[in-house]
Design a protein around this motif. Structure first.
Motif, PDB file in Angstrom:
ATOM      1  N   ASP A 196     -38.530 -82.435  29.548  1.00  0.00           N
ATOM      2  CA  ASP A 196     -37.526 -83.069  28.705  1.00  0.00           C
ATOM      3  C   ASP A 196     -36.235 -83.315  29.487  1.00  0.00           C
ATOM      4  OD1 ASP A 196     -36.223 -84.057  26.422  1.00  0.00           O
ATOM      5  OD2 ASP A 196     -35.504 -82.060  25.870  1.00  0.00           O
ATOM      6  N   PHE A 213     -45.933 -84.044  29.014  1.00  0.00           N
ATOM      7  CA  PHE A 213     -45.003 -83.541  27.997  1.00  0.00           C
ATOM      8  C   PHE A 213     -45.731 -83.288  26.674  1.00  0.00           C
ATOM      9  CE2 PHE A 213     -42.366 -84.539  24.311  1.00  0.00           C
ATOM     10  CZ  PHE A 213     -41.376 -83.567  24.427  1.00  0.00           C
ATOM     11  N   ARG A 244     -33.649 -79.428  20.250  1.00  0.00           N
ATOM     12  CA  ARG A 244     -34.004 -80.486  21.196  1.00  0.00           C
ATOM     13  C   ARG A 244     -34.019 -81.868  20.532  1.00  0.00           C
ATOM     14  NH1 ARG A 244     -34.600 -79.727  26.946  1.00  0.00           N
ATOM     15  NH2 ARG A 244     -34.064 -77.522  27.119  1.00  0.00           N
ATOM     16  N   GLY A 248     -32.092 -83.386  23.340  1.00  0.00           N
ATOM     17  CA  GLY A 248     -33.086 -83.783  24.323  1.00  0.00           C
ATOM     18  C   GLY A 248     -33.045 -85.263  24.676  1.00  0.00           C
ATOM     19  N   THR A 249     -33.995 -85.673  25.487  1.00  0.00           N
ATOM     20  CA  THR A 249     -34.118 -87.070  25.884  1.00  0.00           C
ATOM     21  C   THR A 249     -34.336 -87.927  24.635  1.00  0.00           C
ATOM     22  OG1 THR A 249     -35.126 -86.379  27.978  1.00  0.00           O
ATOM     23  CG2 THR A 249     -35.412 -88.680  27.318  1.00  0.00           C
ATOM     24  N   LEU A 252     -37.740 -88.838  23.198  1.00  0.00           N
ATOM     25  CA  LEU A 252     -38.635 -87.717  22.919  1.00  0.00           C
ATOM     26  C   LEU A 252     -38.244 -86.963  21.650  1.00  0.00           C
ATOM     27  CD1 LEU A 252     -39.091 -86.174  26.500  1.00  0.00           C
ATOM     28  CD2 LEU A 252     -40.621 -87.739  25.297  1.00  0.00           C
TER      29      LEU A 252
END
Length: 273
Positions: A196, A213, A244, A248-249, A252
């Motif tokens: 991530d 992932f 997340r 997070g990204t 994602l």
């Protein structure tokens, strides 16, 4: 699974199949070996690539360290599989078994201990196989995984080529087979966090990193749900996933939200059993 031209075609595109045929005809396969159903080889392209297939597994479980990120197997894998169709390498398993049977127990122990002392990855897998829980934290495991991103292209922040995460997935699987799901979850979480946090530096081979992932996230949810009966531990895992979602990204975040909901559902189903 039978290795035939038809079964090889099933794991790749027509264009890749033709390239694999050319690679085989050009003699690009080197150092091919087989132990039981596992075949390993080195195939020359723009550089030397390591290839591994399992002839007993549906789809052959192909692996290659080349940067191919298209659909199906790459041309290096296809070349090796086609070689197995025409000329299956001799099985080295019997020779290995004979050597193990004839080895002195003390010498074998000394050899194994020397190898385990110098190979940290092998040591962790060995300890998992004999029933030891992991003593590595998520942060310690993450450090090793993050290092792979740093080493792949040290002169630039961007990652262009594939990274092989097999050793961590193998370690997690070893813990799962031993019923040590909390240890497996620790490994999976380290993979999830590292992937991530490093995903935005990936430029190419997106399918490879996305599959890794998803595999790690699914493994984490499954193992936490199986291992933990403690409400606080499950709450912590759900909190990590939800955190997340926001930190997070971006592309994602949906996966984290879905995983948090799935974990809560799994735990709820188990509490009702």
């Amino acid at each position: 699974m039978d290795v035939t031209e038809d079964t090889v075609r099933d794991v790749c595109t027509d264009a890749v199949f033709e390239r694999g045929e050319r690679y085989l005809a050009d003699g690009r396969i080197h150092e091919i070996h087989r132990v039981d159903t596992t075949v390993t080889a080195v195939v020359s392209g723009s550089r030397q690539y390591d290839v591994r297939v399992d002839l007993a597994t549906d789809g052959f479980a192909p692996w290659c360290d080349c940067p191919y990120d298209g659909p199906g197997a790459c041309k290096h894998v296809v070349a090796v599989l086609l070689r197995c169709v025409d000329d299956l390498p001799p099985d080295g398993g019997d020779r290995l078994d004979a050597a193990l049977d004839g080895a002195d127990a003390d010498e074998l122990r000394a050899f194994l201990r020397d190898e385990l002392a110098t190979d940290a990855d092998l040591r962790e897998r060995f300890l998992a196989r004999v029933g030891e829980s992991t003593r590595q934290s998520v942060d310690e495991l993450r450090t090793a995984i993050d290092r792979r991103f740093e080493e792949t292209n040290p002169e630039y922040h961007v990652v262009f080529e594939l990274i092989d995460f097999t050793q961590w997935f193998d370690l997690a699987n070893e813990y799962r087979e031993q019923g040590r799901y909390a240890s497996a979850a620790t490994v999976y979480r380290a993979l999830v966090e590292s992937l991530d946090d490093n995903m935005e530096r990936v430029d190419g081979a997106y399918d490879h990193f996305s599959r890794a992932f998803s595999r790690a996230l699914d493994g984490y949810v499954d193992c936490v749900a199986t291992a933990e009966r403690n409400a606080d531990a499950v709450t912590d895992a759900v909190a990590f996933l939800n955190e997340r979602v926001t930190s997070g990204t971006p592309f994602l975040t949906e996966h984290f939200g879905t995983a948090a909901a799935e974990l809560q559902e799994k735990v709820g189903e188990q509490s009702c059993e």
